[in-house]
Design an enzyme around this catalytic site. Sequence first.
Site, PDB file in Angstrom:
ATOM      1  N   GLY A  16      21.689  57.910 -12.634  1.00 23.27           N
ATOM      2  CA  GLY A  16      21.192  58.158 -11.279  1.00 23.27           C
ATOM      3  C   GLY A  16      20.545  59.535 -11.252  1.00 23.27           C
ATOM      4  CB  THR A  45      20.015  57.500  -7.324  1.00 17.08           C
ATOM      5  OG1 THR A  45      21.053  58.423  -7.652  1.00 17.08           O
ATOM      6  CG2 THR A  45      18.682  58.213  -7.201  1.00 17.08           C
ATOM      7  N   GLY A  51      16.842  60.021   3.075  1.00 16.84           N
ATOM      8  CA  GLY A  51      15.990  61.010   2.455  1.00 16.84           C
ATOM      9  C   GLY A  51      16.743  62.116   1.757  1.00 16.84           C
ATOM     10  CD  GLU A 115      19.356  61.499   7.292  1.00 15.70           C
ATOM     11  OE1 GLU A 115      20.396  60.836   7.214  1.00 15.70           O
ATOM     12  OE2 GLU A 115      18.661  61.790   6.304  1.00 15.70           O
ATOM     13  CG  ASP A 209      33.778  52.934 -13.839  1.00 10.73           C
ATOM     14  OD1 ASP A 209      34.701  52.368 -13.220  1.00 10.73           O
ATOM     15  OD2 ASP A 209      32.726  52.361 -14.173  1.00 10.73           O
ATOM     16  CG  HIS A 230      26.499  55.666   6.970  1.00 13.76           C
ATOM     17  ND1 HIS A 230      25.955  55.165   8.138  1.00 13.76           N
ATOM     18  CD2 HIS A 230      25.555  56.486   6.449  1.00 13.76           C
ATOM     19  CE1 HIS A 230      24.729  55.657   8.291  1.00 13.76           C
ATOM     20  NE2 HIS A 230      24.465  56.468   7.279  1.00 13.76           N
ATOM     21  NE  ARG A 276      26.039  60.312   7.422  1.00 14.42           N
ATOM     22  CZ  ARG A 276      25.386  60.221   6.306  1.00 14.42           C
ATOM     23  NH1 ARG A 276      26.040  60.102   5.180  1.00 14.42           N
ATOM     24  NH2 ARG A 276      24.086  60.243   6.294  1.00 14.42           N
ATOM     25  CG  HIS A 337      27.716  56.499   2.974  1.00 11.10           C
ATOM     26  ND1 HIS A 337      26.832  55.547   2.505  1.00 11.10           N
ATOM     27  CD2 HIS A 337      26.981  57.633   3.133  1.00 11.10           C
ATOM     28  CE1 HIS A 337      25.620  56.083   2.400  1.00 11.10           C
ATOM     29  NE2 HIS A 337      25.689  57.350   2.760  1.00 11.10           N
ATOM     30  CD  GLU A 361      28.956  59.416  -4.129  1.00 12.40           C
ATOM     31  OE1 GLU A 361      27.750  59.077  -4.144  1.00 12.40           O
ATOM     32  OE2 GLU A 361      29.817  58.812  -3.462  1.00 12.40           O
ATOM     33  NE  ARG A 372      27.001  62.824   1.321  1.00 12.56           N
ATOM     34  CZ  ARG A 372      25.945  62.074   1.636  1.00 12.56           C
ATOM     35  NH1 ARG A 372      24.718  62.553   1.500  1.00 12.56           N
ATOM     36  NH2 ARG A 372      26.106  60.844   2.061  1.00 12.56           N
ATOM     37  CG  LEU A 378      19.336  61.407  -2.630  1.00 14.53           C
ATOM     38  CD1 LEU A 378      18.169  60.845  -1.832  1.00 14.53           C
ATOM     39  CD2 LEU A 378      19.527  60.605  -3.914  1.00 14.53           C
TER      40      LEU A 378
END
Length: 526
Positions: A16, A45, A51, A115, A209, A230, A276, A337, A361, A372, A378
């Site tokens: 990712g 990703t 965004g 956002e 994992d 989320h 959130r 999320h 992550e 977050r 990203l």
Amino acid sequence: MRPEVRTVDFLVIGGGVAGLRAAIELATKGSVLVLTKDKPTESSTEYAQGGIAVALSDEDEVGIHYEDTIKAGDGLCREHAVKILVEEGPELILELISWGAEFDKEGTKLSFTMEAAHSRRRVLHSRGDATGKEIERVLITKARSFPSISRLDFAFTLDLIVDNDRCIGAAVLRGDTVVNVFAKAVILATGGAGQVFSRTTNPMIATGDGIAIAFRAGALISDMEFIQFHPTTLYFPAAPPFLLSEAMRGEGALLKNVNGKRFMPEYHEMSELAPRDAVTRAIVSEMVKTNSKHVYLDLTHLDKEFVRKRFPVIYATCLQYNIDITEDLIPVSPAAHYIMGGVYTNIDGETSIKGLFAAGEVASTGVHGANRLASNSLLEGLVYGARTGKRAAKYITEEKVEITEIESYPKGIADKPAMLPGDVEKTRSSLRQVIWNKVGIIRCDESLSIAKKWLDKKNAILDMSFQNRRGFEFKNMLTVAQLITDSALLRKGSVGAHFRSDFKSKGDNWQRHTACVRGKGIFSID
Ligand code: FAD
Ligand code: SIN
């Protein structure tokens, strides 16, 4: 039977944003092998919608991005990690653009969306709501341009190989074959763990994992109680909870309960753009009040053409369920999320095990604190992927690391009792239900203790062998579920995304972080 052996200077586990950015950084320092457990693009990703946050607009400053991130993190961000994120972010985005990334523009200027919990329009997006796909495309193309980077896809990392307290490689399952990859440095970039919950936005690969294998190898894991839920995913009983980007609320979408009443202004001064965790809990409260399994997201008052163009992926996906988002109210409910915790690292991606690095992550740099800020991950993948790559290269040079090969895996695996695929599926599904119901959005001692008891009864599974990837993933999910539950029990207070109905205030010593090491239990660190 002796496993196949491969050697490489740098082993990057994950393809990712974080893994690819680290691999690109390492490409001029030695040979690099990037592992993905599925096809190359299958990652969180790839599915990222809203965004990537960056202080590049005329009305923004890195200092304001810093303040917003710290505020969202509810007092638990590691401040130096946030400073690095916001300060190094702009340059890495410009670099990505120079590699061919196309972000949406208004005229000749980059277009920034809003956002939740951002005080500025600062989120770059691509093709409306296909930002992650564009970033993954550009990074894969860039990585392919280096002959030193090779890939192994459908290669499931079973365990890290540690010798004399140093990580020297990983055991990888490819079809029916185990491959031992020995490397001078190993970078974990395996992403999140949303699949541990029965309702999640995360793709099937997100089974935690990296956290589980690092824990088994003896690494320090931290902040595992902090799971971000989320607020708005499509609620359609027969469909997976498809994400409805927060950017929709950023562009004016409203939340309404099943009686058609807008409710967010009653819960938070920022209404639909509250952090959130606040929006998620408000939705749960409305669902309880109205005895409903969902609320609605309403875009019907927005210009139809604008909505179709701005959210083309969401528009097309919802139509598959006969929902026209320009005309119909969209049934939504929250889902797991993002995991703020993970493998503890410093600001250079170093874990507590020499030779083992982590980014993205899977890592817990403390950059997100207890919650977050939207669209910061990203950016984290780019910034900390690059930093981790740099540090791993320095490590092998400074410490003159040589590749070490040892007799490794599988050790005694044939002697272990095997769990049959049918039993794996049944227990995997129960695990996801238990963790969603008892370790979900609202937790308390009673619910967490029920989950713990259930998990304890499954301990024997951790010592079994499995016939395929799903089985080994399930074992990892069990470990991650235990770490989340134990950490949530330890934190007797509500901070950020961790909400306990029996301890609504932050509680004593809330500024400390939870941590765990195999064999040493759960404890607090600064
Ligand atoms: P990933 O991108 O998930 O990549 C993980 C990689 O590890 C994969 O290649 C996988 O194959 C590999 N892997 C995992 N386990 C193994 C194993 N055992 N062996 C070998 N390989 C393995 N964040 C934002 O900032 N903005 C957004 O708009 C946004 N939208 C999102 C929308 C959705 C639907 C989701 C799920 C997340 C979103 N996020 C967003 C979060 C963000 O996408 C992720 O946090 C981020 O992409 C994680 O990147 P990563 O490189 O750490 O992991
Ligand atoms: C979204 O588009 O709502 C997801 C953004 C994120 O998780 O950062």
